[in-house]
Each structure stands twice: as C-alpha cells, then as structure tokens.
Design a protein around this motif. Structure first.
Motif, PDB file in Angstrom:
ATOM      1  N   LEU A   1       4.082 -14.030  23.953  1.00 19.02           N
ATOM      2  CA  LEU A   1       2.739 -14.087  23.373  1.00 19.02           C
ATOM      3  C   LEU A   1       1.847 -15.143  24.001  1.00 19.02           C
ATOM      4  O   LEU A   1       0.626 -15.030  23.933  1.00 19.02           O
ATOM      5  CB  LEU A   1       2.836 -14.310  21.865  1.00 19.02           C
ATOM      6  N   PHE A   2       2.417 -16.162  24.658  1.00 18.19           N
ATOM      7  CA  PHE A   2       1.572 -17.189  25.271  1.00 18.19           C
ATOM      8  C   PHE A   2       0.916 -16.717  26.569  1.00 18.19           C
ATOM      9  O   PHE A   2       0.016 -17.369  27.080  1.00 18.19           O
ATOM     10  CB  PHE A   2       2.350 -18.495  25.517  1.00 18.19           C
ATOM     11  N   MET A   3       1.333 -15.570  27.078  1.00 23.80           N
ATOM     12  CA  MET A   3       0.727 -15.019  28.287  1.00 23.80           C
ATOM     13  C   MET A   3      -0.562 -14.276  27.916  1.00 23.80           C
ATOM     14  O   MET A   3      -0.683 -13.748  26.812  1.00 23.80           O
ATOM     15  CB  MET A   3       1.696 -14.075  28.989  1.00 23.80           C
ATOM     16  N   PRO A   4      -1.526 -14.195  28.823  1.00 23.18           N
ATOM     17  CA  PRO A   4      -2.781 -13.507  28.497  1.00 23.18           C
ATOM     18  C   PRO A   4      -2.584 -12.026  28.186  1.00 23.18           C
ATOM     19  O   PRO A   4      -3.389 -11.428  27.486  1.00 23.18           O
ATOM     20  CB  PRO A   4      -3.656 -13.706  29.738  1.00 23.18           C
ATOM     21  N   PHE A   5      -1.511 -11.448  28.673  1.00 26.46           N
ATOM     22  CA  PHE A   5      -1.187 -10.038  28.413  1.00 26.46           C
ATOM     23  C   PHE A   5       0.050  -9.938  27.520  1.00 26.46           C
ATOM     24  O   PHE A   5       0.716  -8.913  27.471  1.00 26.46           O
ATOM     25  CB  PHE A   5      -0.958  -9.285  29.736  1.00 26.46           C
ATOM     26  N   GLY A   6       0.323 -11.026  26.791  1.00 23.37           N
ATOM     27  CA  GLY A   6       1.527 -11.109  25.982  1.00 23.37           C
ATOM     28  C   GLY A   6       1.480 -10.282  24.716  1.00 23.37           C
ATOM     29  O   GLY A   6       0.572 -10.434  23.890  1.00 23.37           O
ATOM     30  N   LYS A   7       2.419  -9.385  24.578  1.00 26.64           N
ATOM     31  CA  LYS A   7       2.649  -8.579  23.377  1.00 26.64           C
ATOM     32  C   LYS A   7       3.847  -7.684  23.663  1.00 26.64           C
ATOM     33  O   LYS A   7       4.398  -7.692  24.760  1.00 26.64           O
ATOM     34  CB  LYS A   7       1.425  -7.760  22.976  1.00 26.64           C
ATOM     35  N   THR A   8       4.230  -6.883  22.699  1.00 26.34           N
ATOM     36  CA  THR A   8       5.293  -5.906  22.902  1.00 26.34           C
ATOM     37  C   THR A   8       4.655  -4.556  23.172  1.00 26.34           C
ATOM     38  O   THR A   8       3.805  -4.103  22.403  1.00 26.34           O
ATOM     39  CB  THR A   8       6.210  -5.841  21.662  1.00 26.34           C
ATOM     40  N   TYR A   9       5.057  -3.950  24.268  1.00 32.70           N
ATOM     41  CA  TYR A   9       4.537  -2.651  24.695  1.00 32.70           C
ATOM     42  C   TYR A   9       5.598  -1.589  24.405  1.00 32.70           C
ATOM     43  O   TYR A   9       6.771  -1.795  24.726  1.00 32.70           O
ATOM     44  CB  TYR A   9       4.218  -2.662  26.196  1.00 32.70           C
TER      45      TYR A   9
END
Length: 134
Positions: free
Chosen positions: A44-52
């Motif tokens: 989540l700390f990444m700009p594209f962080g989430k679960t896909y």
C-alpha cells in the motif's frame, strides 16, 4: 527426479518464462502464465499499491507501471523455488530518478499457472514519494 523436485522445477520454469515474455513485451505471453483469477499484491505504500484481482486488473496495473518503472529494464537476478512457491529477486529502474529499484516477487503456482504474486520492495527509491494512482 522426485515429484517434489519436478514440481519445484516446473514452478521455476513458469516464473522464468513469464519474465522472459515480459522482457520481450509479450503481454499475451505473460497472460498465458497467469490463472484467470490471479491475485497481485502490491504494498500500500507504493503509488500503485493495492491488491489486484484477475487478468483485467493485472492489465490495469501493467498500464500504470510504466509511469513509474522502466519495464524494459527488468532484471531477474536469481530465483529460489520450493514446490509451488518461487521467489524472484528482481531489479528495475525507476523512471523519475533513473535508479535501481530492488524487490522480491513471491509467486504461488497451481495447475501450471501463477495464482498469486506478492511483491516485497527492498529499495523503492523515489517511488514512495510519487502520488498514488489507485
């Protein structure tokens, strides 16, 4: 060759072939190694962080990543495999600073397809300062 060794080598081969397809810009090739319900977990700390979830969301991630990472510069330093699990030590250049970003991708293989990809960043460099896109 024992059954466990065979599973280990098959899992390693799947991940290495997926990275080879990615390095060749072969999106269809990459997708061929993913289960339809693949899960990709970016911190989540990444700009594209989430679960896909699923190939469609994977493709969405693949469209966003080039804004942050030079996807033509993927280097797999080595892989470690055990049964249905493979860890790939990877380096890729970040677009903003031109510096190497290093991480480990942990893959789970089932029925010859990647069902989960969990990413662990060692050095996210300038990426953590970028605005979130998700």
């Amino acid at each position: 060759m024992s059954a466990a060794s065979s599973e280990t080598e098959q899992s390693r081969a799947i991940v290495e072939a997926m990275f080879a397809a990615a390095n060749n810009g072969d999106v269809e090739g990459v997708l061929s190694f993913l289960a339809d319900d693949v899960t990709v977990i970016e911190p989540l700390f990444m700009p594209f962080g989430k679960t896909y979830h699923g190939k469609d969301e994977f493709l969405g991630l693949a469209q966003v990543l080039p804004k942050y990472l030079d996807v033509s510069s993927i280097t797999v330093h080595h892989t470690i495999a055990d049964g249905d699990r493979v860890a790939a030590c990877v380096g890729i250049t970040d677009v903003a600073a031109g510096k190497l970003t290093q991480f480990i991708e942990q893959f789970t293989i089932k029925d010859g397809k990647i069902v989960e990809n969990r990413v662990f960043y060692h050095d996210a460099g300038s990426l953590i300062d970028m605005p979130k896109v998700v």
